[in-house]
Design an enzyme around this catalytic site. Structure first.
Site, PDB file in Angstrom:
ATOM      1  N   GLY A 165      90.029  33.373  -8.551  1.00 45.67           N
ATOM      2  CA  GLY A 165      91.043  32.340  -8.713  1.00 45.67           C
ATOM      3  C   GLY A 165      90.941  31.385  -7.550  1.00 45.67           C
ATOM      4  N   GLU A 166      92.058  31.107  -6.925  1.00 46.23           N
ATOM      5  CA  GLU A 166      92.058  30.188  -5.787  1.00 46.23           C
ATOM      6  C   GLU A 166      92.639  30.945  -4.604  1.00 46.23           C
ATOM      7  OE1 GLU A 166      91.612  27.165  -3.319  1.00 46.23           O
ATOM      8  OE2 GLU A 166      93.629  27.966  -3.610  1.00 46.23           O
ATOM      9  N   SER A 167      91.794  31.214  -3.634  1.00 47.07           N
ATOM     10  CA  SER A 167      92.189  32.154  -2.579  1.00 47.07           C
ATOM     11  C   SER A 167      93.344  31.631  -1.719  1.00 47.07           C
ATOM     12  CB  SER A 167      90.986  32.525  -1.715  1.00 47.07           C
ATOM     13  OG  SER A 167      90.366  31.376  -1.196  1.00 47.07           O
TER      14      SER A 167
ATOM     15  N   CYS B  62      85.201  37.364  -6.118  1.00 49.48           N
ATOM     16  CA  CYS B  62      85.263  35.933  -5.811  1.00 49.48           C
ATOM     17  C   CYS B  62      86.417  35.587  -4.859  1.00 49.48           C
ATOM     18  CB  CYS B  62      85.324  35.152  -7.121  1.00 49.48           C
ATOM     19  SG  CYS B  62      84.688  33.498  -6.937  1.00 49.48           S
TER      20      CYS B  62
ATOM     21  N   ARG C 237      83.213  29.984   1.805  1.00 50.45           N
ATOM     22  CA  ARG C 237      83.860  29.565   0.548  1.00 50.45           C
ATOM     23  C   ARG C 237      83.067  28.452  -0.117  1.00 50.45           C
ATOM     24  NH1 ARG C 237      90.043  27.891   0.967  1.00 50.45           N
ATOM     25  NH2 ARG C 237      89.825  27.856  -1.297  1.00 50.45           N
TER      26      ARG C 237
ATOM     27  N   ILE D  24      81.486  31.133 -10.175  1.00 50.79           N
ATOM     28  CA  ILE D  24      82.369  29.981 -10.412  1.00 50.79           C
ATOM     29  C   ILE D  24      82.885  29.493  -9.059  1.00 50.79           C
ATOM     30  CG2 ILE D  24      84.447  29.133 -11.561  1.00 50.79           C
ATOM     31  CD1 ILE D  24      84.104  31.412 -13.591  1.00 50.79           C
ATOM     32  N   ARG D  25      82.410  28.340  -8.627  1.00 49.50           N
ATOM     33  CA  ARG D  25      82.757  27.824  -7.281  1.00 49.50           C
ATOM     34  C   ARG D  25      82.768  28.985  -6.272  1.00 49.50           C
ATOM     35  NH1 ARG D  25      85.974  25.315 -10.643  1.00 49.50           N
ATOM     36  NH2 ARG D  25      87.795  26.536 -10.081  1.00 49.50           N
TER      37      ARG D  25
ATOM     38  N   HIS E 263      81.609  37.309 -10.976  1.00 59.22           N
ATOM     39  CA  HIS E 263      82.706  37.759 -11.846  1.00 59.22           C
ATOM     40  C   HIS E 263      82.253  38.770 -12.892  1.00 59.22           C
ATOM     41  CE1 HIS E 263      85.852  34.812 -10.707  1.00 59.22           C
ATOM     42  NE2 HIS E 263      84.819  34.057 -10.374  1.00 59.22           N
TER      43      HIS E 263
ATOM     44  N   GLU F 299      84.031  40.728 -14.477  1.00 55.22           N
ATOM     45  CA  GLU F 299      85.050  40.798 -15.543  1.00 55.22           C
ATOM     46  C   GLU F 299      84.833  39.737 -16.619  1.00 55.22           C
ATOM     47  OE1 GLU F 299      85.402  39.438 -12.665  1.00 55.22           O
ATOM     48  OE2 GLU F 299      86.759  37.712 -12.783  1.00 55.22           O
TER      49      GLU F 299
END
Ligand code: GLN
Length: 193
Positions: free
Chosen positions: A50-52, A82, A109, A136-137, A173, A175
């Site tokens: 997600g967004e850390s 991630c 990051r 993903i990023r 990822h 998952e």
């Protein structure tokens, strides 16, 4: 004996996909959204992508930061993907935010460039074999900071997966694939803990 319950941190990001994987593997789980959810019976925890920065702020806002940090430091098995890896890292090379810091690695990051939204490849993972890696990023691990951090996977010369005792973390990822072997490895670690 009752099945062990896996906690899935569900503050933000791709937690649903981890839950679907746990369902497929027949594991019990509980969403962890507030401190009250994080009871002593939680036998392992998943930190999703997600967004850390957002996740870190939410961990503080919910009061989950300190108990989570403490229980991981005391040996609670963790699977981090991630943004989860970014949260666990002891040091970030390009961000000053302090995360849980329980995993002795230096992480960069958005290491593949901010523009590169998403890419996939297959590369070998130790103990598992060839594994589909979706990035993903994504961050990568620039350096392990202790000799007892095991490197489980690399992609184009950069470290993408590590295990440090009970902490399993990766920049990609698992998952988001149909391949349950990383989650299975984690469930084995929980069973052995
Ligand atoms: N770029 C995100 C961050 O720095 C991580 C991306 C992800 O979890 N897919 O927090």
């Amino acid at each position: 004996m009752a099945k062990k319950t896996i906690g899935v941190l569900a503050l933000q990001g791709a937690f649903r996909e981890h839950e679907e994987m746990l369902i497929r593997l027949g594991a019990d789980y509980r969403e962890i959204r507030q401190a009250e959810d994080f009871t002593d019976d939680i036998a392992g925890i998943i930190l999703p992508g997600g967004e850390s920065t957002t996740q870190r702020k939410l961990l503080h806002a919910t009061g989950l930061f300190a108990p989570l940090q403490q229980r991981i430091a005391e040996g609670l098995p963790v699977l981090a993907t991630c943004a989860g890896l970014i949260l666990l890292a002891q040091k970030l090379s390009n961000d000053s935010g302090a995360g849980l810091g329980t995993l002795p690695v230096l992480v960069r990051r958005n290491a593949y460039g901010r523009q590169l939204g998403s890419f996939a490849s297959t590369a070998p993972l130790r103990e598992i074999g060839d594994f589909p890696m979706r990035f993903i990023r994504a961050p990568y691990i620039e350096q392990v900071l202790q000799g007892d951090v095991e490197v489980l996977g690399t992609y184009q010369g950069k470290i993408t997966a590590v295990r440090y005792h009970h902490q399993l973390a990766m920049s990609f990822h698992p998952e988001l694939t149909q391949d349950g072997r990383v989650h299975q490895l984690f469930l084995q670690m929980v069973a052995a803990a």
